[in-house]
Design a protein around this motif. Sequence first.
Motif, short mmCIF file in Angstrom:
data_model
loop_
_atom_site.label_atom_id
_atom_site.label_comp_id
_atom_site.label_asym_id
_atom_site.label_seq_id
_atom_site.Cartn_x
_atom_site.Cartn_y
_atom_site.Cartn_z
N GLU A 1 43.71 44.22 30.92
CA GLU A 1 42.76 43.16 31.29
C GLU A 1 41.86 43.62 32.43
OE1 GLU A 1 45.28 39.25 29.88
OE2 GLU A 1 45.80 40.20 31.80
N LEU A 2 42.41 44.34 33.38
CA LEU A 2 41.59 44.88 34.46
C LEU A 2 40.61 45.93 33.92
CD1 LEU A 2 44.22 45.20 37.33
CD2 LEU A 2 42.36 43.54 37.13
N SER A 3 41.05 46.72 32.95
CA SER A 3 40.16 47.70 32.33
C SER A 3 38.99 47.01 31.63
CB SER A 3 40.93 48.56 31.32
OG SER A 3 41.85 49.37 31.99
N ARG A 4 39.26 45.88 31.02
CA ARG A 4 38.20 45.09 30.37
C ARG A 4 37.17 44.66 31.41
NH1 ARG A 4 38.17 40.91 25.87
NH2 ARG A 4 36.56 39.44 26.48
N LEU A 5 37.64 44.17 32.56
CA LEU A 5 36.72 43.76 33.62
C LEU A 5 35.92 44.93 34.18
CD1 LEU A 5 38.61 41.24 35.93
CD2 LEU A 5 36.75 40.77 34.35
N ALA A 6 36.53 46.10 34.20
CA ALA A 6 35.90 47.28 34.78
C ALA A 6 34.90 47.96 33.84
CB ALA A 6 36.98 48.29 35.17
N ASP A 7 34.92 47.61 32.58
CA ASP A 7 34.07 48.26 31.58
C ASP A 7 32.61 47.89 31.78
OD1 ASP A 7 32.77 49.25 29.34
OD2 ASP A 7 34.20 48.40 27.91
N PRO A 8 31.78 48.85 32.17
CA PRO A 8 30.37 48.54 32.43
C PRO A 8 29.57 48.19 31.17
CG PRO A 8 30.74 50.89 32.65
CD PRO A 8 32.08 50.25 32.42
N THR A 9 30.11 48.50 29.99
CA THR A 9 29.40 48.15 28.76
C THR A 9 29.61 46.69 28.36
OG1 THR A 9 31.20 48.82 27.28
CG2 THR A 9 29.61 50.53 27.92
N VAL A 10 30.59 46.03 28.98
CA VAL A 10 30.85 44.61 28.73
C VAL A 10 30.82 43.91 30.08
CG1 VAL A 10 32.42 42.96 27.66
CG2 VAL A 10 32.39 45.33 26.86
N PRO A 11 29.61 43.66 30.61
CA PRO A 11 29.53 43.13 31.96
C PRO A 11 30.19 41.76 32.10
CG PRO A 11 27.33 43.43 31.01
CD PRO A 11 28.32 43.85 29.99
N ALA A 12 30.97 41.62 33.16
CA ALA A 12 31.63 40.35 33.46
C ALA A 12 30.86 39.65 34.57
CB ALA A 12 33.07 40.62 33.91
N ALA A 13 30.96 38.34 34.59
CA ALA A 13 30.31 37.54 35.63
C ALA A 13 31.09 37.71 36.94
CB ALA A 13 30.29 36.08 35.22
N LYS A 14 30.50 37.21 38.00
CA LYS A 14 31.14 37.19 39.32
C LYS A 14 31.45 35.72 39.60
CE LYS A 14 30.41 38.88 44.00
NZ LYS A 14 29.46 39.60 44.86
N ALA A 15 32.73 35.36 39.64
CA ALA A 15 33.12 33.96 39.72
C ALA A 15 33.54 33.54 41.11
CB ALA A 15 34.26 33.67 38.75
N GLY A 16 32.80 32.61 41.69
CA GLY A 16 33.25 31.91 42.87
C GLY A 16 34.01 30.68 42.41
N ALA A 17 34.60 29.96 43.33
CA ALA A 17 35.37 28.77 42.98
C ALA A 17 34.54 27.78 42.18
CB ALA A 17 35.92 28.11 44.24
N ARG A 18 33.28 27.61 42.53
CA ARG A 18 32.43 26.63 41.84
C ARG A 18 32.04 27.07 40.43
NH1 ARG A 18 27.97 28.43 45.85
NH2 ARG A 18 27.10 30.15 44.69
N ASP A 19 32.24 28.36 40.12
CA ASP A 19 31.87 28.88 38.80
C ASP A 19 32.98 28.80 37.78
OD1 ASP A 19 29.35 29.79 39.89
OD2 ASP A 19 30.49 31.43 40.80
N LEU A 20 34.19 28.46 38.21
CA LEU A 20 35.33 28.51 37.30
C LEU A 20 35.18 27.58 36.10
CD1 LEU A 20 38.25 28.85 39.87
CD2 LEU A 20 37.33 30.62 38.35
N ALA A 21 34.86 26.33 36.33
CA ALA A 21 34.75 25.37 35.21
C ALA A 21 33.70 25.80 34.18
CB ALA A 21 34.47 23.96 35.74
N PRO A 22 32.49 26.15 34.59
CA PRO A 22 31.52 26.59 33.58
C PRO A 22 31.96 27.83 32.81
CG PRO A 22 30.39 26.13 35.65
CD PRO A 22 31.87 26.03 35.92
#
Length: 158
Positions: free
Chosen positions: A74-95
């Motif tokens: 799962e950490l490798s998935r987050l680290a993969d630059p070809t599948v960009p992940a969002a940057k989540a603050g507390a207020r971003d969790l629900a969306p």
Amino acid sequence: METPIRIADEVQHALATGRPVVALETSVVAQGLPPPHNLEGARRCAAAVRKGGAVPAAVAVLQGTVVVGASEAELSRLADPTVPAAKAGARDLAPLLLARGDAGATVSATVAVAARVGIRVFATGGIGGVHRMTPGEPPAGAADVSADLAEVSRRRCC
């Protein structure tokens, strides 16, 4: 209805038996460091937590689920630059949950989730809210006010 939080078995067992657990933010993996340093940093942080006698619990959002105790894959998935992940603050969790997205958890999201599941300590690679500017530099980054400090101040997590 499925719960939006999945706690890894090792973390769940540690919490149930009173073993120490340390929540780890993952925005450093998704956005903070370039590959391969991002995964190496996460591994070294988890190893340091284990060496100290606690269980590491990397917090992330994966496919619309908050994960407490993200696996190596799962950490490798987050680290993969070809599948960009969002940057989540507390207020971003629900969306992010509604959109079934992936995200690295900032300090504010990590602290909010950790407090919710009963983890009282977290570790981070850095904290937002402080912006150093050199004389004469335009205040471009000054508008980026982090929620990290405010979230830490209101949660039962250090």
